[in-house]
Motif scaffolding. Sequence first.
Motif, mmCIF file in Angstrom:
data_model
loop_
_atom_site.group_PDB
_atom_site.id
_atom_site.type_symbol
_atom_site.label_atom_id
_atom_site.label_comp_id
_atom_site.label_asym_id
_atom_site.label_seq_id
_atom_site.Cartn_x
_atom_site.Cartn_y
_atom_site.Cartn_z
ATOM 1 N N TYR A 63 8.414 -14.100 -9.459
ATOM 2 C CA TYR A 63 7.213 -14.606 -8.799
ATOM 3 C C TYR A 63 6.784 -13.826 -7.565
ATOM 4 O O TYR A 63 5.647 -13.970 -7.118
ATOM 5 N N SER A 64 7.663 -13.026 -7.001
ATOM 6 C CA SER A 64 7.331 -12.383 -5.737
ATOM 7 C C SER A 64 7.507 -10.868 -5.762
ATOM 8 O O SER A 64 6.562 -10.127 -5.521
ATOM 9 N N LEU A 65 8.716 -10.417 -6.046
ATOM 10 C CA LEU A 65 9.003 -8.996 -5.881
ATOM 11 C C LEU A 65 8.176 -8.105 -6.795
ATOM 12 O O LEU A 65 7.635 -7.093 -6.354
ATOM 13 N N GLN A 66 8.076 -8.481 -8.068
ATOM 14 C CA GLN A 66 7.334 -7.617 -8.977
ATOM 15 C C GLN A 66 5.823 -7.671 -8.747
ATOM 16 O O GLN A 66 5.094 -6.779 -9.150
ATOM 17 N N SER A 67 5.358 -8.686 -8.049
ATOM 18 C CA SER A 67 3.915 -8.772 -7.801
ATOM 19 C C SER A 67 3.506 -8.232 -6.433
ATOM 20 O O SER A 67 2.314 -8.155 -6.142
ATOM 21 N N ARG A 68 4.467 -7.836 -5.598
ATOM 22 C CA ARG A 68 4.127 -7.355 -4.260
ATOM 23 C C ARG A 68 3.293 -6.082 -4.296
ATOM 24 O O ARG A 68 2.562 -5.797 -3.365
ATOM 25 N N VAL A 69 3.398 -5.322 -5.358
ATOM 26 C CA VAL A 69 2.678 -4.064 -5.447
ATOM 27 C C VAL A 69 1.395 -4.185 -6.278
ATOM 28 O O VAL A 69 0.588 -3.275 -6.297
ATOM 29 N N ASP A 70 1.185 -5.320 -6.908
ATOM 30 C CA ASP A 70 0.042 -5.479 -7.813
ATOM 31 C C ASP A 70 -1.294 -5.152 -7.154
ATOM 32 O O ASP A 70 -2.142 -4.491 -7.749
#
Length: 108
Positions: A63-70
């Motif tokens: 929910y957080s780490l993989q979307s920080r760069v989106d």
Amino acid sequence: RSARAHGVWICGAALGSEGYVKAKLNEAQIRLCGQGDSDGALLTTLKELSDADPHAAHSAIHYSLQSRVDYLLETHLPDQTRDLAEAVDAVLRKCYLVCFGTDLLESE
């Protein structure tokens, strides 16, 4: 004479010369993914959470780490963000390894 790159960082996106955009995205990559032996924010956060609660660490990856760069990937051209995307993918694989003890994205 020094080389200059002109631009502005506005609403979380780099606008300006190619050199400026490249420099700002590189700064984001170093901050999120680390450089050399240093861990970036993604892996540091995951290690802290994984020590305390593996389930929380898994949720953080999803929910957080993989979307920080989106947002950066969405607001910049693909050829500008290719290195950043590859670096984040590599760090996320390390995160899975820390959290689960195995790389869940490994196909073999």
